[in-house]
Enzyme design. Sequence first.
Site, PDB file in Angstrom:
ATOM      1  N   LYS A 131     -10.305  -0.125  10.015  1.00 20.08           N
ATOM      2  CA  LYS A 131     -10.526  -0.808   9.594  1.00 20.08           C
ATOM      3  C   LYS A 131     -11.120  -2.456  10.239  1.00 20.08           C
ATOM      4  CE  LYS A 131      -7.334   0.721   5.848  1.00 20.08           C
ATOM      5  NZ  LYS A 131      -8.028   0.702   5.199  1.00 20.08           N
ATOM      6  N   HIS A 175       0.777  -1.267   0.175  1.00 27.20           N
ATOM      7  CA  HIS A 175      -0.304   0.170   0.024  1.00 27.20           C
ATOM      8  C   HIS A 175       1.051   0.713  -0.206  1.00 27.20           C
ATOM      9  CE1 HIS A 175      -2.676   3.020   1.953  1.00 27.20           C
ATOM     10  NE2 HIS A 175      -3.496   2.226   1.339  1.00 27.20           N
ATOM     11  N   ASP A 200       2.558  -4.425   8.558  1.00 30.34           N
ATOM     12  CA  ASP A 200       1.499  -3.889   8.243  1.00 30.34           C
ATOM     13  C   ASP A 200       1.034  -4.749   8.368  1.00 30.34           C
ATOM     14  OD1 ASP A 200      -0.199  -2.176   6.741  1.00 30.34           O
ATOM     15  OD2 ASP A 200       0.815  -1.481   4.800  1.00 30.34           O
ATOM     16  N   GLN A 208      -4.676  -5.252   6.807  1.00 31.15           N
ATOM     17  CA  GLN A 208      -5.476  -5.674   5.990  1.00 31.15           C
ATOM     18  C   GLN A 208      -5.727  -7.454   7.714  1.00 31.15           C
ATOM     19  OE1 GLN A 208      -7.457  -5.218   4.746  1.00 31.15           O
ATOM     20  NE2 GLN A 208      -7.388  -2.274   3.449  1.00 31.15           N
ATOM     21  N   CYS A 232      -4.694   2.321  -3.322  1.00 31.16           N
ATOM     22  CA  CYS A 232      -3.635   2.690  -3.320  1.00 31.16           C
ATOM     23  C   CYS A 232      -2.382   1.767  -3.861  1.00 31.16           C
ATOM     24  CB  CYS A 232      -3.462   3.797  -1.940  1.00 31.16           C
ATOM     25  SG  CYS A 232      -4.327   4.644  -1.139  1.00 31.16           S
TER      26      CYS A 232
HETATM   27  C1  LIG Z   1      -2.380  -2.603   3.665  1.00 35.47           C
HETATM   28  C2  LIG Z   1      -3.042  -1.362   3.838  1.00 35.47           C
HETATM   29  N1  LIG Z   1      -1.542   0.109   5.362  1.00 35.47           N
HETATM   30  C3  LIG Z   1      -1.675   1.106   5.088  1.00 35.47           C
HETATM   31  C4  LIG Z   1      -3.169   1.205   4.632  1.00 35.47           C
HETATM   32  C5  LIG Z   1      -3.326   2.905   5.535  1.00 35.47           C
HETATM   33  O1  LIG Z   1      -3.951   2.640   6.577  1.00 35.47           O
HETATM   34  P1  LIG Z   1      -4.479   4.453   7.832  1.00 35.47           P
HETATM   35  O2  LIG Z   1      -5.882   4.648   6.891  1.00 35.47           O
HETATM   36  O3  LIG Z   1      -4.813   3.949   8.689  1.00 35.47           O
HETATM   37  O4  LIG Z   1      -3.456   4.873   7.345  1.00 35.47           O
HETATM   38  C6  LIG Z   1      -4.371   0.887   4.313  1.00 35.47           C
HETATM   39  C7  LIG Z   1      -5.563   1.456   4.337  1.00 35.47           C
HETATM   40  O5  LIG Z   1      -6.052   1.221   3.382  1.00 35.47           O
HETATM   41  C8  LIG Z   1      -4.051  -0.541   3.980  1.00 35.47           C
HETATM   42  O6  LIG Z   1      -5.227  -0.913   3.546  1.00 35.47           O
END
Ligand SMILES: Cc1ncc(COP(=O)(O)O)c(C=O)c1O
Length: 434
Positions: A237, A134, A211, A214, A389
């Site tokens: 999320k 992402h 990260d 998900q 993204c």
């Molecule tokens: C894999 C992943 N990393 C990071 C993010 C960013 O998260 P946040 O909205 O908490 O900044 C997302 C959000 O879509 C994501 O899916």
Amino acid sequence: MSTATLDPVALRADFPLLAGQPELVYLDSAATSQKPQAVIDAEVGFLTTANAAVHRGAHTLAAEATELFEDARETVAGFVGARPEQLVWTSGATAGINLAAYAIGNATLGRGAPASTRFALAPGDEIVLTESEHHANLIPWIELAARTGAVLRHIPVHDDGTLDLDRAGEIIGGRTRLVAFPHVSNVLGIVNPVDRLVSMARDAGALTLLDACQSAPHLPLDLPALGVDLAVFSGHKMLGPYAIGGLYGRSDVLEALPPFLTGGSMITTVTLDEADYLPPPQRFEAGTQPVSQAIGLAAAVRYLDAIGMEAVHAHERLLERRMREGLREIPGIRLLGDPSTGSGTASGSGTGEVERVALSSFDVDGVHAHDAGQFLDARGIAVRVGHHCAQPLHRRFGMTASVRASAALYNTEDDVDAFLDAVAGIRPFFGVAS
Ligand SMILES: Cc1ncc(COP(=O)(O)O)c(C=O)c1O
């Protein structure tokens, strides 16, 4: 291991938006999840009965608010297997990754305790990411590399979406200082082999950042057991409020990292020229914190815990199989990162059967993703369209955009069937198939 099962139809009654719109098929939980009443009540309850500045006031209400805030930290830290002092509140995963990147950058500048020099990056040092990031786990490192002279390397993905671990073994080596990667890609839904990557990073003496945006809403998560040094997750999320997330850190890592944001609430003594900092997590929490959001997030993880993450995972695994198998049968659908629909130009396939969360991204032959999304929306099905993204990953598969359906614990098999029926109608509707 819990053997509890989950009844999504009963659960939907806990989610006011879903209960109020029974016809809606919400398959956009990877973007943001719906919120149970318990979360809304927790935030509103705090604001209406206990609101006061935390860690600042000497009065009874402030002490109560501080206690609720710190209890929330303990609850959320426990949800990911951590101790409270290992959880730094952030405004989300993006903020958590930026915090880590800027703190490492400050170590490079010689700021922080002598122990922080172990994080400092020199020109030519390597930051290893994957091709499936992402943008939140890509751009902060691009920026850090530009500031320090470090070099970015990327672990490629196979056609079937799995990470090329042979290449990872070649890339992670003597110059690697950091390996940052997704637990689950927000486009592919594949659960990456954290243990393998952590072991390669450890052998190279490199720091790891996971990260977990998900994975946290869908799988039982024990970050210390996974062995990562740092990890981020995102409240909105995982049934929680917006503008709240967590940065987990191993204690020795957080203790040695210099702060990123500085100011009130993160200090012990301050003179006009100098300041001493509190230990973690407060050292990383300058200024006013997302207090009601933290309390809401604690309610979200209590809700998930009461159901049991094993039960959530088992239910979503059923949805995942139904969705993926159904999509495979529809002519003209090309799934990103799936053995049945090989795509891209690089190496073919990883290890065969992989674990996934209930998330599928796909291309509809002859129909733009945005048109497909509008078609589904007109039939009451909410999905995400675009690059999610993750532009480099789409480029890897020869695309600029895809349709993404992502389920959560409140989705039913009927939701998946309604979605599949509608997807089967897309190409005939646009006149590209009979
Ligand atoms: C894999 C992943 N990393 C990071 C993010 C960013 O998260 P946040 O909205 O908490 O900044 C997302 C959000 O879509 C994501 O899916």
